[in-house]
Design an enzyme around this catalytic site. Structure first.
Site, PDB file in Angstrom:
ATOM      1  N   HIS A  68       4.789  14.401  -0.463  1.00  0.00           N
ATOM      2  CA  HIS A  68       5.745  15.506  -0.267  1.00  0.00           C
ATOM      3  C   HIS A  68       6.616  15.663  -1.507  1.00  0.00           C
ATOM      4  O   HIS A  68       7.416  14.797  -1.842  1.00  0.00           O
ATOM      5  CB  HIS A  68       6.624  15.249   0.956  1.00  0.00           C
ATOM      6  CG  HIS A  68       7.449  16.441   1.335  1.00  0.00           C
ATOM      7  ND1 HIS A  68       6.906  17.614   1.799  1.00  0.00           N
ATOM      8  CD2 HIS A  68       8.790  16.651   1.302  1.00  0.00           C
ATOM      9  CE1 HIS A  68       7.865  18.490   2.058  1.00  0.00           C
ATOM     10  NE2 HIS A  68       9.023  17.933   1.758  1.00  0.00           N
ATOM     11  N   HIS A  70       8.863  18.754  -3.914  1.00  0.00           N
ATOM     12  CA  HIS A  70       9.328  20.070  -4.340  1.00  0.00           C
ATOM     13  C   HIS A  70       9.664  19.901  -5.824  1.00  0.00           C
ATOM     14  O   HIS A  70      10.737  19.398  -6.164  1.00  0.00           O
ATOM     15  CB  HIS A  70      10.573  20.506  -3.580  1.00  0.00           C
ATOM     16  CG  HIS A  70      10.416  20.537  -2.089  1.00  0.00           C
ATOM     17  ND1 HIS A  70       9.652  21.481  -1.449  1.00  0.00           N
ATOM     18  CD2 HIS A  70      10.939  19.757  -1.115  1.00  0.00           C
ATOM     19  CE1 HIS A  70       9.715  21.274  -0.138  1.00  0.00           C
ATOM     20  NE2 HIS A  70      10.474  20.230   0.093  1.00  0.00           N
ATOM     21  N   ARG A  91      21.822  22.466   0.018  1.00  0.00           N
ATOM     22  CA  ARG A  91      20.861  23.564   0.006  1.00  0.00           C
ATOM     23  C   ARG A  91      21.350  24.732  -0.850  1.00  0.00           C
ATOM     24  O   ARG A  91      20.546  25.404  -1.508  1.00  0.00           O
ATOM     25  CB  ARG A  91      20.575  24.029   1.435  1.00  0.00           C
ATOM     26  CG  ARG A  91      19.411  25.005   1.525  1.00  0.00           C
ATOM     27  CD  ARG A  91      19.052  25.353   2.944  1.00  0.00           C
ATOM     28  NE  ARG A  91      20.069  26.178   3.581  1.00  0.00           N
ATOM     29  CZ  ARG A  91      19.838  26.936   4.660  1.00  0.00           C
ATOM     30  NH1 ARG A  91      18.642  26.933   5.220  1.00  0.00           N
ATOM     31  NH2 ARG A  91      20.804  27.649   5.191  1.00  0.00           N
ATOM     32  N   TYR A 130       7.063  26.901  -1.991  1.00  0.00           N
ATOM     33  CA  TYR A 130       7.502  28.123  -1.309  1.00  0.00           C
ATOM     34  C   TYR A 130       8.207  29.128  -2.217  1.00  0.00           C
ATOM     35  O   TYR A 130       8.645  30.182  -1.744  1.00  0.00           O
ATOM     36  CB  TYR A 130       8.394  27.785  -0.111  1.00  0.00           C
ATOM     37  CG  TYR A 130       9.599  26.915  -0.420  1.00  0.00           C
ATOM     38  CD1 TYR A 130      10.774  27.461  -0.926  1.00  0.00           C
ATOM     39  CD2 TYR A 130       9.572  25.547  -0.172  1.00  0.00           C
ATOM     40  CE1 TYR A 130      11.878  26.667  -1.191  1.00  0.00           C
ATOM     41  CE2 TYR A 130      10.667  24.749  -0.424  1.00  0.00           C
ATOM     42  CZ  TYR A 130      11.822  25.314  -0.936  1.00  0.00           C
ATOM     43  OH  TYR A 130      12.910  24.532  -1.204  1.00  0.00           O
ATOM     44  N   HIS A 212       7.139  26.083   6.633  1.00  0.00           N
ATOM     45  CA  HIS A 212       8.347  25.469   6.082  1.00  0.00           C
ATOM     46  C   HIS A 212       9.106  24.707   7.157  1.00  0.00           C
ATOM     47  O   HIS A 212       9.487  23.543   6.980  1.00  0.00           O
ATOM     48  CB  HIS A 212       9.265  26.510   5.442  1.00  0.00           C
ATOM     49  CG  HIS A 212      10.513  25.891   4.888  1.00  0.00           C
ATOM     50  ND1 HIS A 212      11.646  25.693   5.654  1.00  0.00           N
ATOM     51  CD2 HIS A 212      10.788  25.381   3.658  1.00  0.00           C
ATOM     52  CE1 HIS A 212      12.567  25.088   4.923  1.00  0.00           C
ATOM     53  NE2 HIS A 212      12.074  24.886   3.709  1.00  0.00           N
ATOM     54  N   ARG A 215      12.467  27.007  11.953  1.00  0.00           N
ATOM     55  CA  ARG A 215      13.485  28.035  11.749  1.00  0.00           C
ATOM     56  C   ARG A 215      13.021  29.107  10.768  1.00  0.00           C
ATOM     57  O   ARG A 215      13.516  30.229  10.789  1.00  0.00           O
ATOM     58  CB  ARG A 215      14.806  27.411  11.271  1.00  0.00           C
ATOM     59  CG  ARG A 215      14.797  26.870   9.857  1.00  0.00           C
ATOM     60  CD  ARG A 215      16.177  26.350   9.439  1.00  0.00           C
ATOM     61  NE  ARG A 215      16.188  25.932   8.051  1.00  0.00           N
ATOM     62  CZ  ARG A 215      15.873  24.729   7.616  1.00  0.00           C
ATOM     63  NH1 ARG A 215      15.505  23.800   8.493  1.00  0.00           N
ATOM     64  NH2 ARG A 215      15.908  24.430   6.333  1.00  0.00           N
ATOM     65  N   HIS A 239       8.005  20.735   7.645  1.00  0.00           N
ATOM     66  CA  HIS A 239       9.276  20.028   7.807  1.00  0.00           C
ATOM     67  C   HIS A 239       9.609  20.007   9.294  1.00  0.00           C
ATOM     68  O   HIS A 239       9.656  21.059   9.940  1.00  0.00           O
ATOM     69  CB  HIS A 239      10.409  20.771   7.084  1.00  0.00           C
ATOM     70  CG  HIS A 239      10.341  20.732   5.596  1.00  0.00           C
ATOM     71  ND1 HIS A 239      10.521  21.847   4.816  1.00  0.00           N
ATOM     72  CD2 HIS A 239      10.151  19.711   4.725  1.00  0.00           C
ATOM     73  CE1 HIS A 239      10.437  21.524   3.528  1.00  0.00           C
ATOM     74  NE2 HIS A 239      10.209  20.235   3.461  1.00  0.00           N
ATOM     75  N   GLU A 242      14.282  17.591  10.650  1.00  0.00           N
ATOM     76  CA  GLU A 242      15.019  16.904   9.585  1.00  0.00           C
ATOM     77  C   GLU A 242      16.508  16.862   9.897  1.00  0.00           C
ATOM     78  O   GLU A 242      17.201  15.914   9.520  1.00  0.00           O
ATOM     79  CB  GLU A 242      14.779  17.619   8.246  1.00  0.00           C
ATOM     80  CG  GLU A 242      15.445  16.966   7.055  1.00  0.00           C
ATOM     81  CD  GLU A 242      15.130  17.664   5.752  1.00  0.00           C
ATOM     82  OE1 GLU A 242      15.559  17.152   4.695  1.00  0.00           O
ATOM     83  OE2 GLU A 242      14.472  18.722   5.772  1.00  0.00           O
ATOM     84  N   HIS A 276       9.441  14.165   7.470  1.00  0.00           N
ATOM     85  CA  HIS A 276      10.723  13.616   7.904  1.00  0.00           C
ATOM     86  C   HIS A 276      10.645  13.122   9.351  1.00  0.00           C
ATOM     87  O   HIS A 276      10.835  11.946   9.598  1.00  0.00           O
ATOM     88  CB  HIS A 276      11.876  14.607   7.727  1.00  0.00           C
ATOM     89  CG  HIS A 276      12.040  15.097   6.332  1.00  0.00           C
ATOM     90  ND1 HIS A 276      12.246  14.239   5.267  1.00  0.00           N
ATOM     91  CD2 HIS A 276      12.006  16.353   5.817  1.00  0.00           C
ATOM     92  CE1 HIS A 276      12.342  14.945   4.155  1.00  0.00           C
ATOM     93  NE2 HIS A 276      12.190  16.232   4.459  1.00  0.00           N
ATOM     94  N   ASP A 327       9.921  13.923  -2.217  1.00  0.00           N
ATOM     95  CA  ASP A 327      10.652  15.086  -1.740  1.00  0.00           C
ATOM     96  C   ASP A 327      11.533  15.721  -2.821  1.00  0.00           C
ATOM     97  O   ASP A 327      11.045  16.419  -3.699  1.00  0.00           O
ATOM     98  CB  ASP A 327      11.462  14.695  -0.506  1.00  0.00           C
ATOM     99  CG  ASP A 327      12.020  15.893   0.250  1.00  0.00           C
ATOM    100  OD1 ASP A 327      11.760  17.035  -0.172  1.00  0.00           O
ATOM    101  OD2 ASP A 327      12.705  15.689   1.265  1.00  0.00           O
TER     102      ASP A 327
END
Length: 454
Positions: A68, A70, A91, A130, A212, A215, A239, A242, A276, A327
């Site tokens: 995993h 990003h 975030r 993404y 993703h 949500r 995900h 998490e 996660h 991650d």
């Protein structure tokens, strides 16, 4: 983009001073690589190197799988450790970094990040991707320009990649993407699938899928992503749980947990990995384990973001295979991820020894590669991909223990800095601690990150 990669594989022999063979450490192993980049033969009891063999001193392991990643989060290292906050404040800083990416700048950054991974013994990365479109959401002339940049970056750094192209359609349970998220969204799962269909696998690259989160993909579109992956036999990652806030919002919107929602729409199964899996109910654990859905733990990120400690032992006992990822790249060190999974569980339970060193290395190797669609990697055996890495047993961290305790030494004492060699498809990508394709990895990282700040 500078499109360079390792030279074609050729048949050769390596002599491994010590090799971890999944259950134990074996001294004196001759490993023959065929011209197709696979292990042709493995011979134990080789007390001295065969004539012409390349000598790898230390403990050789199968290549590590970073399940995993990003890649652009590497630009946040240091900056997001200032002050306090939560996942949600972190975030906002992540969004700012994402806004500055272009195909060229992402290639440069990812090439450097993947080179850092190679230096850490990682031979395969699962890139949870993404950032698809230009800021504002306008597609590039090539709608897959950003994904192609990542695929080429992995080639230039000499490692394998499973591009987990990610559906990201909503800011939260049906709400439209916010200004930062517009470049993530294809508008619908059908449009996402049409775009991803144009991505093609390469010798070093597989194409997989990702949701993703519950949500970010409306419930009535989850099945489209799952079906795309099922029809192609591709890995599917998501995900999952998490944050407790996500669980609460899912209960409010759908009257069930995220794991239950994914099960209802056909997302769970043996080709799926939940990333996660931190805040789960007993019923969630039974769902994941009973369906054979994997779990990718990312302990260094989970502790950096104060996410919590996931129930990894219970998940594994229920039937969920474990893999590991770095991650957000607070650090890139799969040995630390393996160590942290065990030590986190010790802190929670106040008992020791939840996993053996062999089990932790299996999560970092064979089970990680399987989660990325490469079940023929992660083992030192004939027929497997010739991807392996060598950890020094004579550094200030690793000197002293008997070589037969090499697995324990690697997991509980070594760091990425102890990696001496990394070989992918039989070719040296890292030799004596130096990357053979990226001349100066620290400078490449600094320059790529500085570009995003400009």
């Amino acid at each position: 983009m500078q499109l360079t990669g390792p030279a074609p594989a050729t048949a050769k022999t390596y002599w491994l001073e010590h090799a971890w063979l999944g259950t134990h450490v074996e001294p004196g192993v001759a490993l023959e690589v065929s011209a197709d980049g696979r292990i042709a033969a493995l011979r134990t009891g080789a007390q001295t190197p065969p004539p012409g063999a390349e000598i790898l001193r230390g403990l050789t392991l199968p290549g590590l799988a970073n399940a995993h990643s990003h890649a652009f989060h590497r630009a946040l290292r240091g900056a997001v450790q200032v002050g306090s906050g939560t996942f949600w404040t972190w975030r906002e800083l992540m969004y700012r970094a994402a806004q500055n990416l272009t195909p060229d700048s992402y290639f440069a950054l990812a090439r450097a990040v993947y080179a850092e991974m190679a230096l850490a013994g990682i031979t395969n990365v699962g890139e949870f991707h993404y950032v698809h479109h230009a800021p504002g959401g306008t597609p590039y002339a090539d709608p897959n320009a950003m994904g192609e940049a990542l695929i080429e970056a992995a080639a230039a750094a000499g490692i394998r990649i499973t591009l987990l192209d990610t559906a990201y359609l909503s800011s939260g349970f049906g709400e439209a993407p916010n200004a930062h998220q517009r470049r993530f969204s294809d508008g619908s799962a059908d449009a996402w699938a049409a775009r991803v269909d144009a991505l093609k696998p390469r010798p070093h690259a597989l194409i997989g899928a990702a949701v993703h989160s519950v949500r970010a993909v409306p419930a009535d579109q989850l099945a489209t992503v799952a079906r795309w992956a099922e029809e192609r036999g591709a890995p599917l990652h998501v995900h999952l749980s998490e944050q407790t806030a996500e669980n609460d919002a899912c209960q409010a919107a759908h009257g069930r947990t995220p794991a239950q929602l994914l099960a209802d729409h056909g997302v769970l199964g043996p080709r799926t990995t939940g990333v996660h899996n931190t805040h789960l109910t007993d019923a969630d654990i039974a769902l994941l384990g009973g369906s054979g859905t994997g779990t990718c733990m990312c302990p260094t990120t989970e502790r950096d973001l104060a996410d919590g400690i996931g129930p990894a032992t219970r998940l594994q006992r229920a039937g969920s295979p474990l893999s590991l990822g770095s991650d957000s790249h607070a650090v890139i060190d799969l040995l630390e991820e393996a160590r942290a999974m065990e030590l986190n569980e010790r802190l929670r339970s106040r008992t020791r020894g939840h996993w053996t060193a062999n089990a932790l290395l299996t999560a970092a190797t064979a089970d990680g590669h399987a989660a990325l669609g490469l079940p023929d990697a992660g083992r030192l055996e004939a027929g497997a991909l010739a991807d392996f890495t060598t950890v020094a047993l004579d550094s200030v961290r690793t000197a002293g223990p008997l070589p037969r305790l090499g697995a324990e030494t690697a997991v509980f004492a070594a760091t990425a800095s102890d990696v001496r060699h990394t070989v992918v498809a039989g070719r040296h990508v890292v030799r004596d601690g130096t990357h053979t394709l990226v001349e100066n990895v620290p400078s490449a990282l600094s320059e790529a990150i500085a570009t995003l700040r400009a």
